[in-house]
Design an enzyme around this catalytic site. Sequence first.
Site, mmCIF file in Angstrom:
data_model
loop_
_atom_site.group_PDB
_atom_site.id
_atom_site.type_symbol
_atom_site.label_atom_id
_atom_site.label_comp_id
_atom_site.label_asym_id
_atom_site.label_seq_id
_atom_site.Cartn_x
_atom_site.Cartn_y
_atom_site.Cartn_z
ATOM 1 N N HIS A 1 2.984 2.444 2.149
ATOM 2 C CA HIS A 1 3.337 3.132 3.378
ATOM 3 C C HIS A 1 4.133 2.173 4.261
ATOM 4 O O HIS A 1 4.142 0.962 4.036
ATOM 5 C CB HIS A 1 2.104 3.699 4.113
ATOM 6 C CG HIS A 1 1.156 2.668 4.628
ATOM 7 N ND1 HIS A 1 -0.125 2.531 4.175
ATOM 8 C CD2 HIS A 1 1.305 1.715 5.571
ATOM 9 C CE1 HIS A 1 -0.732 1.555 4.801
ATOM 10 N NE2 HIS A 1 0.112 1.033 5.663
ATOM 11 N N ASN B 1 0.815 -1.217 0.000
ATOM 12 C CA ASN B 1 0.000 0.000 0.000
ATOM 13 C C ASN B 1 0.848 1.266 0.000
ATOM 14 O O ASN B 1 0.332 2.369 0.188
ATOM 15 C CB ASN B 1 -0.940 0.007 1.217
ATOM 16 C CG ASN B 1 -2.012 -1.064 1.116
ATOM 17 O OD1 ASN B 1 -2.547 -1.310 0.038
ATOM 18 N ND2 ASN B 1 -2.307 -1.725 2.222
ATOM 19 N N CYS C 1 3.573 6.966 7.526
ATOM 20 C CA CYS C 1 4.895 7.450 7.139
ATOM 21 C C CYS C 1 5.153 7.046 5.704
ATOM 22 O O CYS C 1 4.926 5.893 5.314
ATOM 23 C CB CYS C 1 5.945 6.865 8.073
ATOM 24 S SG CYS C 1 7.636 7.268 7.627
#
Length: 417
Positions: free
Chosen positions: A314, A312, A349
Amino acid sequence: MVATAATASFILVPPPDSGKGKPAKLGGGSANLGGLKPKQGWGGLQVKANAQAPPKINGTVVEEVKVEADLPSSSLSPAPRTFINQLPDWSMLLAAITTVFLAAEKQWMTLDWKPRRPDMLVDPFGIGKIVQDGLVFRQNFSIRSYEIGADKTASIETLMNHLQETALNHVKTAGLLGDGFGSTPEMCKKNLIWVVTRMQVVVDRYPTWGDVVQVDTWVSASGKNGMRRDWLLRDIKTGEILTRASSVWVMMNKLTRRLSKIPEEVRGEIGCYFVDSAPVVEEDNRKLSKIDDTANFIRTGLSPRWNDLDVNQHVNNVKYVGWILESAPQPLMENHELCAMTLEYRRECGRNSVLDSLTDVSGADVGNLANGGIFECKHLLRLEDGAEIVRGRTGWRPKPVNNFGVLNQVQQKAPEN
């Protein structure tokens, strides 16, 4: 030319004379075919094995005449070389091959393949199975050498990875895995993914290299738009519970990166798998307070690598645990082990993020962290601009007695001159 060579190999011979014991005449007598009798209609078939094309002199074919005599059947001389008796004896070759295979099979069966330890009968590499009326997923893991730390036990990141793996395999085995990472088919249609918001972990004992652990996981409802997932990690030989964990998940749109309610179509997919049970870890309702630059220990300049990202795009939530411990004091890590952890995930993040890790030891003399006792730490993982990624709290207890302390003493001993 070809026809000439062929007729030189197979010559029709008239029937033999009725007299016995007379020498054979040219073209007369029956050829010895190794016990085979010629058919009477042909008058006999003589075979020459070394047939050659007749020689030529000045372009003229010269017929070569060769006289052969029949030998009596009682003669001790070997049978004449014929086309048939020069064929290989396939039965002998087959017998030799069979003998080799039987010898190999006998040697294989005499080897002792019985497992030397009962726990070797367990298959630690299976994808797992659904148990307890289809509501619980169970999977086994073998602790590998590269999953242990300096104190010879599995790291907390190893345990967290096992928990995450069972969660994904649970969705896959239940037939709910769509094209996304843990997303159901209806979630994929709506560009929705799961993100964890809170995680609580309690470690009673860490497994060691070669241990096989069994992980059970199941899901429950959490409020109106959340899902709770619980885990129990056991020692498969003794049944002892080693780790308990509970987490809360919500949905996020992977395009807008905003949280979303659970659509009714998705609720219809996952609702039948919800278990009505209390969390396996008693919820710690204490507020995770923010810490700042006054923290005891700060580590700056942390950034994700490409392999730290999941599908995904991240950072995987297990990676955050490693970053939090980057700022934990070394004396605490060497003499204590993490026994409890509470994390609140506040922001994702990205690939180009640069982070700071902050740790504050609560109510303790920082200079005496090597001594025994129970310690508690507060943690913060933030971006360089101050945006919070994760808040956390960890509990620490003295490590079990082993030879690790002796090893440190040997390494730290100064060499004598």
